[in-house]
Design a protein around this motif. Sequence first.
Motif, short mmCIF file in Angstrom:
data_model
loop_
_atom_site.label_atom_id
_atom_site.label_comp_id
_atom_site.label_asym_id
_atom_site.label_seq_id
_atom_site.Cartn_x
_atom_site.Cartn_y
_atom_site.Cartn_z
N GLU A 295 0.78 -1.47 0.00
CA GLU A 295 0.24 -0.07 -0.41
C GLU A 295 0.97 1.00 0.01
O GLU A 295 0.50 2.21 -0.98
CB GLU A 295 -0.73 -0.55 1.20
CG GLU A 295 -2.23 1.16 0.88
CD GLU A 295 -3.16 1.22 2.12
OE1 GLU A 295 -4.16 0.84 2.75
OE2 GLU A 295 -2.53 0.14 3.51
N ARG A 296 2.16 1.53 0.37
CA ARG A 296 2.75 2.90 0.54
C ARG A 296 3.29 2.82 -0.19
O ARG A 296 3.39 3.59 -0.68
CB ARG A 296 3.72 1.85 1.89
CG ARG A 296 3.55 2.88 2.99
CD ARG A 296 4.65 2.79 4.09
NE ARG A 296 4.96 1.36 5.11
CZ ARG A 296 4.27 0.48 5.26
NH1 ARG A 296 3.85 0.84 6.38
NH2 ARG A 296 4.99 -0.62 5.21
N GLN A 299 1.09 4.29 -2.83
CA GLN A 299 1.29 5.18 -2.28
C GLN A 299 2.25 6.61 -3.07
O GLN A 299 1.68 7.69 -3.08
CB GLN A 299 0.14 5.98 -1.42
CG GLN A 299 -0.93 5.09 -0.60
CD GLN A 299 -0.86 5.03 0.75
OE1 GLN A 299 0.19 5.03 1.30
NE2 GLN A 299 -2.03 5.13 1.18
N GLN A 302 2.34 6.73 -6.95
CA GLN A 302 1.00 7.70 -7.15
C GLN A 302 1.53 9.04 -7.02
O GLN A 302 0.95 9.86 -7.82
CB GLN A 302 -0.18 7.61 -5.99
CG GLN A 302 -1.23 8.32 -7.03
CD GLN A 302 -2.29 7.30 -7.01
OE1 GLN A 302 -3.14 6.93 -5.61
NE2 GLN A 302 -4.05 8.09 -7.32
N SER A 303 2.00 8.98 -6.00
CA SER A 303 2.88 10.75 -5.36
C SER A 303 3.47 11.23 -6.29
O SER A 303 3.61 12.45 -6.67
CB SER A 303 3.28 10.81 -3.72
OG SER A 303 1.67 10.66 -3.95
#
Length: 318
Positions: A295-296, A299, A302-303
């Motif tokens: 999940e990290r 993220q 995506q960032s």
Amino acid sequence: MDSFVPAHSFRVGVIGAGRVGAVLSARLGAAGHEVVAAAGESDASRARIADLLPHTRTAKPTDVARSCDLLLLTVPDDMLPNVVTVLSDSGAIRPGQYVVHTSGRHGLAVLEPAARVGARVIAMHPAMTFTGTALDLDRLPGCVYGLTAAPSERALAEGLVAELRGRTTWVPEQMRTLYHAGLAHGANHLVTLVSQAMELLAAAGSDDPAGTLRPLLAAALDNALEQGDSALTGPIVRGDVNTVRAHLADIAVNAPHTLPSYVALARDTLDRVVTDGRVLPIRAAAIQRALADAERSAQSAQSAQSAQSAHRPAARRR
């Protein structure tokens, strides 16, 4: 309790000849009702009326309401309060008339304007997904209808369901939304889940994702409905940490849009099998870490992508 009013005595009108309304009206017609009028604004609704209700005239909602003894309201949930209010305030709904809606979310409260003018109101939601075609007519037998009605209308509501060849479940007024949430979570989100699974198989090279999944999903659904959590199988139930990590890595590369739902459902599955003792806490903690790491990473990726897009020079004007 009131005696059952024979279905053949009803002149039925339907407002909202969408997928549900056209099909239920056609089935009520086949059961002995006279479907006298239908309202549908879209081209699709008018086509359904022509196909499924060929002897029914198309009319405005107020005309439909005035022409029938039993008014079937099959409009979208958010439109239902306004439709009931307008029809009641205009005098189109009259004392003694039966007004039945098919919303899962709403109960009798939404029909209060009709009840105030003396109508007899019923909430009757079919727990079924509809295509809006003749195919649905053969699927209706055995369908469960979520009913909410006052004691004086219970016999009539049960009679309608019987004539539709369905089964009855009574839903308390205050539980209608939760009842509907359970159906939507199970049916609508199942479609999303299956679609994502087919996308993963297609990305893996399968030339027939649906055919590959069909026997597996059919067995899994039957087992789940019969056994609940006991039907769970797969790497999480077995505590196969490395297999879960491999899944997450390949999904992140090939179908990253499905990763959030995989992680969310994996966590909930893990919670269930830890609670019943099938996975030891030490293995569960390792799987939880793998899910959190994935999940990290997603993220962060995506960032980084968003930052890159924000700093990308705008195309020069010619």
